[in-house]
Every structure is written in C-alpha cells, then in structure tokens.
Design an enzyme around this catalytic site. Structure first.
Site, mmCIF file in Angstrom:
data_model
loop_
_atom_site.group_PDB
_atom_site.id
_atom_site.type_symbol
_atom_site.label_atom_id
_atom_site.label_comp_id
_atom_site.label_asym_id
_atom_site.label_seq_id
_atom_site.Cartn_x
_atom_site.Cartn_y
_atom_site.Cartn_z
ATOM 1 N N GLU A 23 -0.007 -0.963 5.698
ATOM 2 C CA GLU A 23 1.092 -0.569 6.596
ATOM 3 C C GLU A 23 0.949 0.873 7.026
ATOM 4 O O GLU A 23 1.183 1.227 8.176
ATOM 5 C CB GLU A 23 2.439 -0.785 5.890
ATOM 6 C CG GLU A 23 3.653 -0.664 6.813
ATOM 7 C CD GLU A 23 4.205 0.746 6.976
ATOM 8 O OE1 GLU A 23 4.996 0.958 7.899
ATOM 9 O OE2 GLU A 23 3.832 1.657 6.209
ATOM 10 N N ASP A 38 0.836 -1.215 0.000
ATOM 11 C CA ASP A 38 0.000 0.000 0.000
ATOM 12 C C ASP A 38 0.862 1.252 0.000
ATOM 13 O O ASP A 38 2.018 1.231 0.414
ATOM 14 C CB ASP A 38 -0.935 0.022 1.218
ATOM 15 C CG ASP A 38 -0.189 0.029 2.542
ATOM 16 O OD1 ASP A 38 0.710 -0.812 2.721
ATOM 17 O OD2 ASP A 38 -0.488 0.885 3.405
HETATM 18 ZN ZN LIG Z 1 6.685 2.372 4.130
#
Ligand SMILES: [Zn+2]
Length: 472
Positions: free
Chosen positions: A139, A72
């Site tokens: 994340e 992501d």
């Molecule tokens: Zn990162």
C-alpha cells in the site's frame, strides 16, 4: 473479550519484518493464522490474504462484512539506529499509554488493521455477520496489492477499512489522481544577446500537494512564470533553462532559471520591480519567500517563441484547488505543477492531478492536453488511480455514526481526504461496496516517532465490536 488479544497479535506481527515489498513471511503468517483455526483463507500472487469466517448465531442471514487494511509498513529509522528492516524484529517500547518501537517506525499503520482482523476471526465471543478479511500488500509504495485484488473472492458489500490514524474521524471518500507531463519542444540555439541573469524563487513552505493544497501556499514554478511574464513585459529576454520542484506530489519550494538579455541591469531591475507585489501577496502563507536575480554566465538559449511558450504554459496550466466539495468543505479537484525540468530538447512540466470526481479529473487532464497541443507540445500520463466518490447515502456510515455517538457521546468527524486510499481501487472493482475508514489514534506515522495510543486502540476495538453487533 477486550483488545488485549488484538494487542498480543500486533506484537507477534512486529516480530516479523514486513516493510513494503517484503511481505511474503507476514502474508504466510496471516494466512496460517486463519487456516490453523479451520477457516477458509487464500493468498493471491500479490501476497494479498483473503479470509472468511461464518456468521455467529443469530447473524446467519445478515449481509457479510469485510474488514480491510494493509500488511506492509513504512520503514524509517533514526540516523543512529542499527535496525535491519529485512531481518530484525521491531523492538517495542511501552511507555504509559503509548506503544512505540525503539528507533524505528512502529507499523501501527497499518498493523493495527491486521491485529483487529485476526483477533476478530479468532474470537468466539464477538457477535458478527459473515465476516471477510482482506489484507493487502504494498500500500505504502503505490497500492500495488490493492490493484491486484480479485473481486470474485469477496462477497461482502459492506467494508470497514482500518487505515485512518485519527480516533473519532470517519473517512468517507478519497481523491483519484493522475501524474501528467506536458512536453514542450525546446531546442537551444545560439543567440545575439549575451548578458545572462539567474533568477531564483526560493524559501517557500511547500507541503503535500493533496493534503495541503487548501493552504494557499505559493508554488515556486508558478511564481517563476509570473516573474518571467513581468520581465517579458519590460524587456527582451530568452530562457536558457528552467528547473523547479522535485516531486509531482509536493508543492515546489524552489525554482531557478537563467535568461539572456541585452543588458542584465535592465532585466535585474525588472525582476526587482515585479517581485515586491508577488511576495506581498504571500506574506502570510510564505513569509520567507525570496525572489532574486543576479548576473551569471551562459551559452545557448531558446528562441523568443519557445521562451514565450514556456511562460504561457506555466501560467495557464490550472494550479491549486479547482473545485470544492461544498457539503464537506473539502477540496474536490486540484492540480499541483510539481516539477519543471529542462532536457536536451524539451521542457517537461509534470503535475499531480487529483479529484474525487472522475469526470473532473479528466476535464483537468484534457485542459492540459489541449494547452500542450496548442503550444506545439504533447502530453503523457501515468500513475492513474481511482477515486472513492462521496456517497450521499451510505447505510454503513449512518450506522457507524450512530454507534459512535451512543458509545462516546460525541459526534465523529466525517470527512473525505484529498489523497489516494486503497478503498478507491477496491471500489472500482466492486462499485456497489458501501465503505467507511477509521482507526485508532496513531501519531507521526511514517517517522521513527510513530506511536500508538493503547487506550485508543482499546476504544476502537470496542467500537468495531459494537458496529459488527449492530449489523445484524
Ligand atoms: Zn496506511
């Protein structure tokens, strides 16, 4: 084989929207990339992708190695940019040694990890031990993917995390954290005093409560407590409300309160008396700090006891660096009193605790909990994440340092970060993992100015290839 193929794969990735929370398509892309090449791959319910590729000739008996990163990206764009992160491919711009995206973040953080990993599993020329790949989701918004990782699908006990955006820097540890709220009962009542004063602490520098906690910057909530403590020594005041900071993980730049007293001139005079020494203490770190007091209007207020309790708690919650890691000259344990808010019946003080040592994170938490209880309040927490504790003995780190020196003739910088990384979560699940983080040079991540240096991307590709070759 050079990094050209990895860069092509990065371009394909940029054609698929992949902001945090929108990873289904990119997750399928990564999965299919592996299965189309006859490799074992799996997607879990968090859209994390696991891939396994057998060792190359001569490496069959070597220990497997995990390549890890997140798929992501942060979606930020210029104010006038019409880009739709849900549907539009990024518009890549090559400018000499720089690759960026027009008007938006590039997602080099952490698309480079995906590109390297897929180029490695496709390559038939790179020599390597049994290779595993783990690409996680979400994340950037709390490491949700990493927390769902299934360790039973990972055989490797050596991990190369590719989520550091500074060439020549090896990261070998990170802090764990916890968001802690101390709730103090604070019910307003009518009071006999009737002269109101608004006190403000403003103009502070602030900053990230992890990465900038070592800069000795002033915390507006703590400064306010010191001002109130000074005033309480001179005259009788009651707090009516206090609010400071906006995020637990940002050093607060502003705190405001209203107090009531018998004579506002006396209270204003005592604020002015204490403020000089305080602003002087911070003349280098926060030269624009302002502490002001002015007459205002008000209604009800807290009791004398509640007022004292609030000041006591704000002064006694540990704030700033608590312990240093002397070997690495890095903060090891810290706290930031990020937010103070007045609700209908409580004053809530929220802190961001960080430590790379679990027992010290807990010690700090227990201190706050005991203080809250002693003051008739209580403590809650959420957002717990584990640390990656610095390992004095790390074979993969020694190997990487040696390969780096042999290739580039300079010493890499070996550091820990005083913030959270996915490695901490993965290592909590697989405690005997030997891990290191590094990556190519990417500037201004999380902003539309994000840019990847292509020569650095090439060097780090060559470095990974050499590291894998050396792990025979
Ligand atoms: Zn990162």
């Amino acid at each position: 084989m050079n990094s050209k193929r990895a860069l092509e794969i990065f371009e394909s990735l940029c054609a698929i929207p992949h902001g945090s929370g929108n990873e289904e398509a990119v997750s399928k892309f990564i999965y299919s990339f592996a299965t189309e090449r006859g490799l074992w791959a799996m997607r879990d319910e968090a859209n994390n992708v696991y891939i396994k590729k057998p060792a190359t000739k001569g490496y069959e008996n070597s220990a497997p190695v995990l390549i890890q990163g997140h798929m992501d990206m942060v979606c930020e764009k210029e104010e006038d940019c019409v880009h739709n992160f849900e549907t539009d491919p990024l518009r890549l711009v090559y400018d000499g040694d720089i690759l960026k995206a027009e008007g938006t973040t590039l997602g080099g953080d952490d698309g480079v990890a995906v590109a390297y990993a897929l180029a490695l599993i496709e390559s038939d020329s790179v020599e390597h031990p049994p290779l595993e790949v783990l690409i996680t989701t979400d994340e950037e918004v709390g490491m949700g993917g990493a927390s769902m990782v299934k360790p039973e699908y990972i055989d490797a006990r050596i991990m190369l995390n590719l989520d550091i955006e500074e060439e020549g820097r090896f990261n070998v540890g990170c802090a764990g954290g916890r968001k802690v709220s101390l709730h103090l009962p604070a019910v307003s009542e009518s009071c006999e005093l009737n002269s109101y004063v608004k006190i403000s602490v403003k103009g502070l520098k602030g900053g990230h409560s992890g990465e900038e906690i070592d800069k000795e910057r002033a915390n507006a909530n703590v400064i306010m407590a010191r001002v109130l403590d000074g005033v309480l020594r001179e005259c009788d005041i009651r707090l009516t409300k206090i609010n400071g900071g906006s995020k637990d993980n940002a050093i607060p730049r502003l705190c405001e309160c209203v107090v009531v007293c018998a004579d506002c001139d006396v209270a204003i005079a005592s604020v002015n008396k204490v403020k000089r020494a305080i602003t002087d203490e911070y003349k280098y770190t926060d030269p624009d700090m302002e502490i002001t007091a002015e007459a205002t209007e008000g209604g009800t207020c807290f009791s004398k006891e509640v007022t004292e309790n609030i000041v006591t708690v704000l002064l006694l919650i540990p704030n700033g660096i608590q312990n240093m890691n002397l070997e690495l000259a890095m903060p090891e344990t810290s706290n930031n009193i990020g937010v103070v808010t007045t609700t209908a019946d409580e004053v809530v003080i929220t802190s961001a605790l960080r430590s790379s040592v679990l027992s010290r994170k807990l010690k700090l938490y227990y201190q706050i909990e005991r203080l809250g209880a002693a003051m008739g309040g209580y403590t809650t927490y959420k957002g717990d994440y584990p640390s990656w504790e610095y390992q004095a003995d790390s074979p993969v780190r020694s190997k990487c340092v040696k390969v780096f020196k042999d290739m580039f003739g300079t010493e890499p910088v070996v550091e820990t970060v005083h913030a959270g990384l996915e490695c901490g979560i993965i290592m909590e699940k697989i405690p005997d993992m030997d891990c290191i983080s590094f990556g190519p040079e990417i500037k201004d991540i999380h902003t539309p100015q994000e840019r990847l240096y292509i020569s650095s991307f090439e060097r780090m590709w060559n470095f990974i290839v050499e590291v894998l070759k050396s792990l025979r």
